[in-house]
Design a protein around this motif. Sequence first.
Motif, short mmCIF file in Angstrom:
data_model
loop_
_atom_site.label_atom_id
_atom_site.label_comp_id
_atom_site.label_asym_id
_atom_site.label_seq_id
_atom_site.Cartn_x
_atom_site.Cartn_y
_atom_site.Cartn_z
N SER A 32 -2.93 -1.53 5.78
CA SER A 32 -2.10 -1.15 4.63
C SER A 32 -1.55 0.26 4.85
N SER A 81 1.56 3.15 5.04
CA SER A 81 2.86 3.22 5.71
C SER A 81 2.69 3.33 7.21
N ASN A 109 3.36 -0.95 3.76
CA ASN A 109 4.39 -0.69 2.77
C ASN A 109 5.14 0.58 3.14
N SER A 165 5.16 -5.56 3.51
CA SER A 165 5.79 -5.22 2.22
C SER A 165 6.64 -3.97 2.37
N THR A 224 9.76 -1.50 2.43
CA THR A 224 10.86 -1.35 1.48
C THR A 224 11.93 -0.41 2.06
N ASN A 272 9.90 -9.19 4.30
CA ASN A 272 9.51 -7.90 3.74
C ASN A 272 10.24 -7.71 2.41
#
Length: 1007
Positions: free
Chosen positions: A439, A441, A463, A486, A488, A509
């Motif tokens: 998890s 970044s 993420n 995930s 962004t 994603n």
Amino acid sequence: MNTRNQTHLHCFIFLFCMATFACSSTSQNNTDLEALLSFKNSISGGLSSWNDSLHYCQWPGVACDNNGKEFRRRRRRRRRRRVISLQLSSLSLTGNISPYLTNLIFLQTLNLSNNELQGTLPENLSNWTYIQSIDLKSNKLEGEIPEQFGSLQSLKVLSLGTNNLRGSIPSSFGNLSLLTDLDLSFNDLSGSIPSQLGGLSSLTYLNLSNNTLEGTIPSSVWNLSALVYLNLGWNFKLSGTLPKEMGHLVSNLQFISLSTNSFHGSIPASLSNASSLQSVEFKSNFFTGKIPASLGTLQKMTNLNLVYNHLEAKEDSDWSFLHALTNNTNLKKLELSCNEFEGLLPNSIVNLSTGLEVLSMGYSLLSGSIPEGIGNLIGLEVIIMGPNLFTGSIPSSIGKLKNLNILALDFNYLSGIIPASIGNFTHLYRLFLESNQLSGSIPVTIGNCQKMEYITLSDNHLNGSIPKEIFSIPSITIGIELFNNSLTGPIPVEIGTLQNLGKFDVSLNKLSGEIPTSLGQCKSLEYLYMNGNSFTGAIPSTLSSLKGLQELDLSHNNFSGPVPSFLEEFKGLSSLNLSFNGFEGELPKHGVFANVNKISVLGNFRLCGGIQELKLPPCPFHAQASRKKHQFPTLAVILPITIGALICFIVFCCLIARKKLSMSSLLKEQHMKISCFLMRVSYAELFKATDGFAVANLVGTGSFGSVYRGLLAIDDENKVVAVKVLDLNQRGASKSFMYECEALKNIRHRNLVRIITACASVDIRGNDFKAIVYEFMPNGNLDQWMHHEDVEQDQPKKLNLMQRLNVAVDVASALEYLHDHQGQTPIVHCDLKPSNVLLDSDLVAHLSDFGLSRFSITSVSKSSEKSSSSFGLRGSIGYVAPEYGVANKVSIHGDVYSYGILLLEMFTGKRPTDDDFKDGRSLHKFVEMAFPNKVMDIIDSCLIEEAIENDERNMRNRGSALDCMVSVIRIGLLCSKESPLERMPMRDVSKEMHAIRDAFLRSCRII
């Protein structure tokens, strides 16, 4: 005789002898010259300087015994110059070796290596009395090795490796008592290793690798007390167990390789007595049991390679070898992947030599956390710890390993963040962290890895945005894979700096924004996947420079604008998915757009035109006037549909997101289970079984690979098998492999093809290799029989009515079993078609190819239909259910539809993809129009001929045949209804098909 006459006689005799000797000497020198000229005339290239301008002893590569050193004692009166050495390596010589070369009777050294010489080896070797070294490696020589080589009593070095030699190793080699080096590697030698080699007491180097030798290693070989190097690897069929005495007898051995053979049993503990051993390579065999702890006493050992065996370590005591290896300060490589290790990895691994460069322990069932002290092994260049069952976080100390080239922790259950210390890996060029639970970044420090070629962080919970620093690594050429996270934000414009990037996958994603125009600067890009995000805008014109694209997937986004015509010019583009976006205007018709099997544009409601098979509405002739006239009605219709589709898509994505965790875990568990299951057969065995995957053994090709006929040893018996080799360059091939293995190893039915074993390995070039081995079906597939392709050239395939009924019943029984699955989770085949129905020697049908199969989440009922879903269209054109294209809903009803089309094809002889079925016409509608009164007008002509013959013998049989075919057609039509809920369940289909067949049998008085 007086004194004067005696004197004259003596003078005459002396002059005669001198003249005779001079003639003899001249003749012998001419023999050397003639031999060299004959050799020159038999080849081409590299010897242009061999001419009369120089004495032949001064020709390049030729050396003579100018002083006659060892022969001068016999003939001191005249100085002779005889050829003793030919050094002609790496000159691109072609042609054959002249047999007259053996007339160089004083030759001691012959080196013709690294050329392109052809033909056979010279046989008349009796003249080479003084030859000591023969080096002919790396040519194209063929034929057998002559027995006469065994007569070269002075020979010390014989190197014939990397040629095309065949036949057996001459037993006469046992006579070469002075031989120190024997290299016969990389040929096609067969048979067993002669026991006579055990008599070569001076032998220090023996390399017989990469041949097709078989049998056991003769016990006499272990008597070679002077042996330093022994390589018998890659012979595939060398087998047997290793004697306990081997370590006692080979006391000077420094290198031993038995890799890629069929050795079994345990590794002898006595091997540790070979105290000089530096390298042990036993990879790709069938060794079992524990790794002897005594190997840890080999203080000079730098390399231990035992990958791809069945060695075990489950209890703490089984890891005693690892504890012992901590005392070895010279160890450089420890490779133990693909064995049957389970449980916790001992913490003692962190006490291995700080000079350790390679640590490979993947493809096992190791659990627990990776020891924090792994950072102590500061010399590590390669770490392979996946796939396994490791949990916990990536140790922070891993940042100390500044020499890392490869870090592979993929397919585990690692959590937490990717440590920022990854930026310390300035020598890293491969990073594998996919399929974990990481998890946070992506650390910006990854930009420090300036030698990186390939990054895969896919299938995690990462993420944040994609750091622009990742695109500052100019060495990335293979690819960047970030799918199923995930992430962004937009794609950084800096991506354009990666002009040599081959693959970019950010699918599934939460990315947004437009495609950066700078992406067009990635001119080497071949695979671009951006599907399953929230990208907007039009496809930029700068992408027209991506001429090498092979696959482009932009589906399930919010793209708009026209579909650019420059995509027509991409000659290599084999897959284009633009589905579920907002593209509008006229769709191009040429290039990839001309092939309905290569393009998908579903869910783009404002597209028009294109080829007829896509069934898009025609474009208006006066586009501007048409838009003004129909602007409000069009918006009134399209806007609610678009909003509804968007809501459905959001709900759909939520459902997918919920399932991803469980699906990812399931896939990894399957991978672990399969990896244990896979080790029953090696790449080497399959290579040998199929004659090197020869074209002559190719029996078929599919979307994910090729199928070969092979002969494999199973339970001490050679059996014919079918070997399906996955093309891992095809996207989805690896998952197809896992799905098929899992499906077939959990189901058993007489009408399902039986999986024998599987293989996940590396090939001879070191590339990933996956294959599945099935029982062989000698009568091919139903498609060949239905459409009259030949098994043998003069024997056309035809199935009569009874045989077709039997096949139909067999397939129905198989599907009923899959869908009911004895009360367990139903299995959806997803790709039922004639080519996936195989026929054994009795024409019993067996359903095959489960590469697209899925375990249905729940049974489907009329009141509540739930099914597994996927972003890709499942199945084959013509057989796939209509709802798969609209909603991608995979269900058992889809299999029923495919079965209905299969039935109609079996009894009409028409494929659903025939040219007759276009512009809204289909096989189902074609048959429906003739049912029931005109059924005989559409029945396969072969069946009509059979009915006519029956009519001549028995009118009743003809009527029964017609009734039977009408009943079957009825089932086919009911199964291929457009609405899933109107189709018959397979349980009812199977019951009725059995009844139809039984009725026909009774009418023919067979039962």
